[in-house]
Design a protein around this motif. Structure first.
Motif, PDB file in Angstrom:
ATOM      1  N   LYS A 232       0.864  -1.180   0.000  1.00 13.12           N
ATOM      2  CA  LYS A 232       0.000   0.000   0.000  1.00 13.12           C
ATOM      3  C   LYS A 232       0.904   1.235   0.000  1.00 13.12           C
ATOM      4  CE  LYS A 232      -3.056  -3.154   1.503  1.00 13.12           C
ATOM      5  NZ  LYS A 232      -4.057  -3.821   0.671  1.00 13.12           N
ATOM      6  N   LEU A 233       0.619   2.180  -0.893  1.00 11.60           N
ATOM      7  CA  LEU A 233       1.425   3.395  -0.906  1.00 11.60           C
ATOM      8  C   LEU A 233       0.567   4.607  -1.239  1.00 11.60           C
ATOM      9  CD1 LEU A 233       3.413   3.904  -4.178  1.00 11.60           C
ATOM     10  CD2 LEU A 233       1.987   1.892  -3.904  1.00 11.60           C
ATOM     11  N   ASP A 234       0.977   5.743  -0.702  1.00 13.13           N
ATOM     12  CA  ASP A 234       0.402   7.041  -1.036  1.00 13.13           C
ATOM     13  C   ASP A 234       1.424   7.808  -1.872  1.00 13.13           C
ATOM     14  OD1 ASP A 234      -1.694   6.290   0.558  1.00 13.13           O
ATOM     15  OD2 ASP A 234      -1.346   7.802   2.114  1.00 13.13           O
ATOM     16  N   ALA A 235       0.981   8.394  -2.985  1.00 10.74           N
ATOM     17  CA  ALA A 235       1.845   9.225  -3.825  1.00 10.74           C
ATOM     18  C   ALA A 235       1.323  10.653  -3.806  1.00 10.74           C
ATOM     19  CB  ALA A 235       1.866   8.694  -5.254  1.00 10.74           C
ATOM     20  N   THR A 236       2.164  11.576  -3.376  1.00 14.07           N
ATOM     21  CA  THR A 236       1.780  12.990  -3.269  1.00 14.07           C
ATOM     22  C   THR A 236       2.496  13.779  -4.363  1.00 14.07           C
ATOM     23  OG1 THR A 236       1.484  12.787  -0.878  1.00 14.07           O
ATOM     24  CG2 THR A 236       1.763  15.010  -1.771  1.00 14.07           C
ATOM     25  N   PHE A 237       1.702  14.370  -5.260  1.00 13.76           N
ATOM     26  CA  PHE A 237       2.225  15.157  -6.370  1.00 13.76           C
ATOM     27  C   PHE A 237       2.223  16.640  -5.999  1.00 13.76           C
ATOM     28  CE2 PHE A 237       0.425  11.317  -8.132  1.00 13.76           C
ATOM     29  CZ  PHE A 237       1.337  10.926  -9.093  1.00 13.76           C
ATOM     30  N   THR A 238       3.313  17.328  -6.318  1.00 15.10           N
ATOM     31  CA  THR A 238       3.422  18.757  -6.044  1.00 15.10           C
ATOM     32  C   THR A 238       3.746  19.487  -7.342  1.00 15.10           C
ATOM     33  OG1 THR A 238       4.213  18.318  -3.806  1.00 15.10           O
ATOM     34  CG2 THR A 238       4.578  20.530  -4.677  1.00 15.10           C
ATOM     35  N   GLY A 239       2.874  20.428  -7.700  1.00 20.41           N
ATOM     36  CA  GLY A 239       3.077  21.220  -8.902  1.00 20.41           C
ATOM     37  C   GLY A 239       3.275  22.689  -8.566  1.00 20.41           C
ATOM     38  N   VAL A 240       2.809  23.563  -9.444  1.00 18.24           N
ATOM     39  CA  VAL A 240       2.930  25.013  -9.248  1.00 18.24           C
ATOM     40  C   VAL A 240       1.546  25.628  -9.455  1.00 18.24           C
ATOM     41  CG1 VAL A 240       3.991  27.152 -10.074  1.00 18.24           C
ATOM     42  CG2 VAL A 240       5.308  25.014 -10.071  1.00 18.24           C
ATOM     43  N   PRO A 241       1.034  26.371  -8.482  1.00 19.27           N
ATOM     44  CA  PRO A 241      -0.289  26.980  -8.650  1.00 19.27           C
ATOM     45  C   PRO A 241      -0.226  28.181  -9.595  1.00 19.27           C
ATOM     46  CG  PRO A 241       0.678  27.686  -6.582  1.00 19.27           C
ATOM     47  CD  PRO A 241       1.636  26.683  -7.172  1.00 19.27           C
ATOM     48  N   ALA A 242      -1.355  28.444 -10.235  1.00 19.85           N
ATOM     49  CA  ALA A 242      -1.441  29.608 -11.121  1.00 19.85           C
ATOM     50  C   ALA A 242      -2.910  29.955 -11.331  1.00 19.85           C
ATOM     51  CB  ALA A 242      -0.764  29.315 -12.461  1.00 19.85           C
ATOM     52  N   HIS A 243      -3.157  31.182 -11.749  1.00 21.09           N
ATOM     53  CA  HIS A 243      -4.519  31.598 -12.090  1.00 21.09           C
ATOM     54  C   HIS A 243      -4.933  30.867 -13.364  1.00 21.09           C
ATOM     55  CE1 HIS A 243      -8.003  33.995 -13.095  1.00 21.09           C
ATOM     56  NE2 HIS A 243      -7.885  34.691 -11.946  1.00 21.09           N
ATOM     57  N   ALA A 244      -6.051  30.139 -13.297  1.00 22.39           N
ATOM     58  CA  ALA A 244      -6.452  29.304 -14.425  1.00 22.39           C
ATOM     59  C   ALA A 244      -6.898  30.110 -15.634  1.00 22.39           C
ATOM     60  CB  ALA A 244      -7.571  28.361 -13.996  1.00 22.39           C
ATOM     61  N   GLY A 245      -7.286  31.392 -15.415  1.00 18.20           N
ATOM     62  CA  GLY A 245      -7.704  32.225 -16.528  1.00 18.20           C
ATOM     63  C   GLY A 245      -6.621  33.159 -17.008  1.00 18.20           C
ATOM     64  N   ALA A 246      -5.919  33.789 -16.050  1.00 17.76           N
ATOM     65  CA  ALA A 246      -4.966  34.840 -16.399  1.00 17.76           C
ATOM     66  C   ALA A 246      -3.612  34.305 -16.846  1.00 17.76           C
ATOM     67  CB  ALA A 246      -4.779  35.784 -15.210  1.00 17.76           C
ATOM     68  N   ALA A 247      -3.145  33.181 -16.218  1.00 15.62           N
ATOM     69  CA  ALA A 247      -1.784  32.715 -16.542  1.00 15.62           C
ATOM     70  C   ALA A 247      -1.677  31.197 -16.403  1.00 15.62           C
ATOM     71  CB  ALA A 247      -0.776  33.415 -15.635  1.00 15.62           C
ATOM     72  N   PRO A 248      -2.506  30.434 -17.087  1.00 15.53           N
ATOM     73  CA  PRO A 248      -2.462  28.974 -16.914  1.00 15.53           C
ATOM     74  C   PRO A 248      -1.124  28.363 -17.319  1.00 15.53           C
ATOM     75  CG  PRO A 248      -3.770  29.568 -18.834  1.00 15.53           C
ATOM     76  CD  PRO A 248      -3.491  30.839 -18.105  1.00 15.53           C
ATOM     77  N   GLU A 249      -0.413  29.018 -18.261  1.00 12.87           N
ATOM     78  CA  GLU A 249       0.840  28.442 -18.747  1.00 12.87           C
ATOM     79  C   GLU A 249       1.947  28.455 -17.697  1.00 12.87           C
ATOM     80  OE1 GLU A 249       1.239  32.824 -19.387  1.00 12.87           O
ATOM     81  OE2 GLU A 249      -0.358  31.318 -19.516  1.00 12.87           O
ATOM     82  N   THR A 250       1.778  29.229 -16.637  1.00 11.99           N
ATOM     83  CA  THR A 250       2.802  29.287 -15.592  1.00 11.99           C
ATOM     84  C   THR A 250       2.613  28.206 -14.521  1.00 11.99           C
ATOM     85  OG1 THR A 250       1.575  30.861 -14.209  1.00 11.99           O
ATOM     86  CG2 THR A 250       2.994  31.783 -15.940  1.00 11.99           C
ATOM     87  N   GLY A 251       1.499  27.521 -14.580  1.00  7.07           N
ATOM     88  CA  GLY A 251       1.225  26.498 -13.579  1.00  7.07           C
ATOM     89  C   GLY A 251       1.686  25.111 -13.987  1.00  7.07           C
ATOM     90  N   LYS A 252       1.796  24.244 -13.015  1.00  6.49           N
ATOM     91  CA  LYS A 252       2.100  22.831 -13.230  1.00  6.49           C
ATOM     92  C   LYS A 252       1.014  22.031 -12.502  1.00  6.49           C
ATOM     93  CE  LYS A 252       5.978  23.845 -15.340  1.00  6.49           C
ATOM     94  NZ  LYS A 252       6.091  23.689 -16.815  1.00  6.49           N
ATOM     95  N   ASN A 253       0.211  21.303 -13.260  1.00  2.69           N
ATOM     96  CA  ASN A 253      -1.031  20.740 -12.762  1.00  2.69           C
ATOM     97  C   ASN A 253      -0.820  19.382 -12.084  1.00  2.69           C
ATOM     98  OD1 ASN A 253      -3.676  19.566 -12.558  1.00  2.69           O
ATOM     99  ND2 ASN A 253      -4.384  21.044 -14.094  1.00  2.69           N
ATOM    100  N   ALA A 254      -0.922  19.393 -10.759  1.00  2.00           N
ATOM    101  CA  ALA A 254      -0.699  18.163  -9.992  1.00  2.00           C
ATOM    102  C   ALA A 254      -1.826  17.156 -10.201  1.00  2.00           C
ATOM    103  CB  ALA A 254      -0.552  18.487  -8.511  1.00  2.00           C
TER     104      ALA A 254
END
Length: 435
Positions: A232-254
């Motif tokens: 049994k394992l838990d996997a925690t993904f960490t990305g980069v938050p961003a405004h979904a309308g103003a700057a989606p290209e700067t985010g990394k979607n976990a």
């Protein structure tokens, strides 16, 4: 000797029922069994066993899925408030709630281990009159903790067996080890005790379970099949938050990383040499509909008919999880939350236990084999003993059930106690006199 054991088992029936109901009322989930383990430790001490507990029998580095220090402290305090001996509880700090009682007999002989699980399930107990524990006043008083798998019965049977064998001290040879294991639910506890070496000197190990797919008192399977190795394992993904309308290209979607992993985990090839399984049971993540999600978690389990096949599925799962994170520009951390080995019973030991059942005649309906239908971390002890040249078996004892295992209405027929005590005591005594 059989008559002596049966009479002793019968004399312990009412004590065992009372003990079971007390443990049921004070149910404790994995790694928080402070009251239960303290009671076990003191009872074994009073019976003349040499008792080890806490860090003496638990390898901290091998513990999986342990609650936070604050949560453990809360349960320690509750255990003392509910009557546990403070000295035993403190010895088990950090969730190290394992107990081993050892009795060495006068004559030389083998070392025999009986394994017992102690923990409850993390679910609320039914509060309706049709539920006997509630109606008769022994339903769990601890929130979201219920003995819905019979481990309260297992613990009570184990203590009764310890008493029967202690009463036969002058007749037996070798050494008996009574292993009381925490955290079976989620298959988390046995590995930490095995890693500490508690069965490294054992020639025979026997585990036991009430019910499962034997639903009638008087039934017994001296062999249990269907053990699946699992991780049994838990996997925690960490990305980069961003405004979904103003700057989606700067985010990394976990969440995208978690979803990519989930879809591809279920595409892992089945193994040609036996049963293999994988499941993503939980996916969580995100903070708001207009935010590129920076965090996500998936909770995964792998299984295999043996440890090698499970290891194959697990290694593939790790590879896919890491690749999915990389694909979305995220990072990932994985934490083991539980596990069990895969194993089989030794036919010679199964045959010996069956002969005891046939002689005692308390369990007349002998089933060729029971099926555990999943994973049971007693397999860690069994596999380890077998690796060192010993023998292992897992016994299933029948009892009527009010509801299925892990159900809020679960209850079992306490008339199963006497035959269970007699069989487990008789099996141990046979090994401790015949070798």
């Amino acid at each position: 000797m059989d008559d002596q054991i049966i009479k002793a088992a019968e004399s312990l029936k009412q004590k065992t029922i009372a003990r079971r109901r007390d443990l049921h009322k004070h149910a404790e989930v994995a790694w928080t069994e402070f009251r239960t383990a303290a009671y076990v430790a003191q009872t074994l001490t009073d019976l003349g066993y040499e008792v080890s507990a806490g860090a003496e029998v638990i390898d901290e580095a091998s513990m999986m899925g342990v609650p936070s220090p604050a949560e453990l402290e809360k349960h320690m305090l509750r255990a003392v408030e509910q009557g546990a001996d403070k000295a035993w509880v403190e010895k088990m700090a950090g969730g190290k709630t394992g107990v081993v009682g050892v009795m060495k007999f006068a004559k030389p002989g083998p070392t025999v281990a009986l394994r017992v699980d102690m923990d409850a399930n993390d679910l609320p107990e039914a509060t309706e009159e049709k539920h006997r524990p509630f109606k008769e006043g022994f339903a769990s008083i601890n929130k979201n903790a219920m003995h819905a798998c019979g481990h309260d019965g297992h613990t009570s049977i184990g203590l009764a067996v310890a008493e029967v064998l202690a009463g036969m001290k002058d007749q037996l040879a070798g050494t008996i080890k009574m292993i009381f294991q925490p955290a079976e639910e989620g298959v988390r506890g046995a590995k930490a005790m095995m890693a500490k070496g508690v069965v490294d000197d054992v020639q025979y190990v026997v585990g036991m379970h009430l019910g499962v797919n034997l639903r009638k008192t008087g039934q017994v399977a001296c062999r249990t099949d269907g053990f699946l190795a699992t991780t049994k394992l838990d996997a925690t993904f960490t990305g980069v938050p961003a405004h979904a309308g103003a700057a989606p290209e700067t985010g990394k979607n976990a969440i995208l990383a978690a979803c990519t992993a989930t879809l591809n985990l279920h595409a892992i090839s089945r193994h040609s040499q036996g049963i293999s399984r994988i499941n993503v049971g939980v996916i969580e993540g995100g903070s708001g509909r207009n935010v590129i999600p920076a965090n996500a978690v998936i909770k995964v389990e792998t299984r295999g008919i043996n440890s090698e096949i499970n290891e194959y599925v697990y290694n593939e799962a790790v590879r896919i999880i890491e690749a999915s994170a990389l694909m979305q520009g995220c990072t990932v951390t994985m934490k083991l939350m539980g596990g069990a080995a895969g194993c089989d019973n030794d036919p010679e030991l199964v045959a010996r236990i069956r002969k005891v059942a046939e002689r005692q005649k308390l369990l007349p309906d002998i089933i060729p084999a029971g099926n555990i239908g999943g994973s049971e971390d007693c397999a860690y002890f069994m596999e380890r003993v077998q690796q060192k040249g010993g023998q292992a078996a897992f016994v299933m004892i029948g009892t009527e059930l009010a509801a299925g295992h892990h159900d809020g209405f679960f209850d079992f027929n306490e008339d199963a106690f006497v035959p269970a005590i007699a069989l487990m005591s008789g099996a141990a005594a046979d090994l401790l006199t015949q070798g």
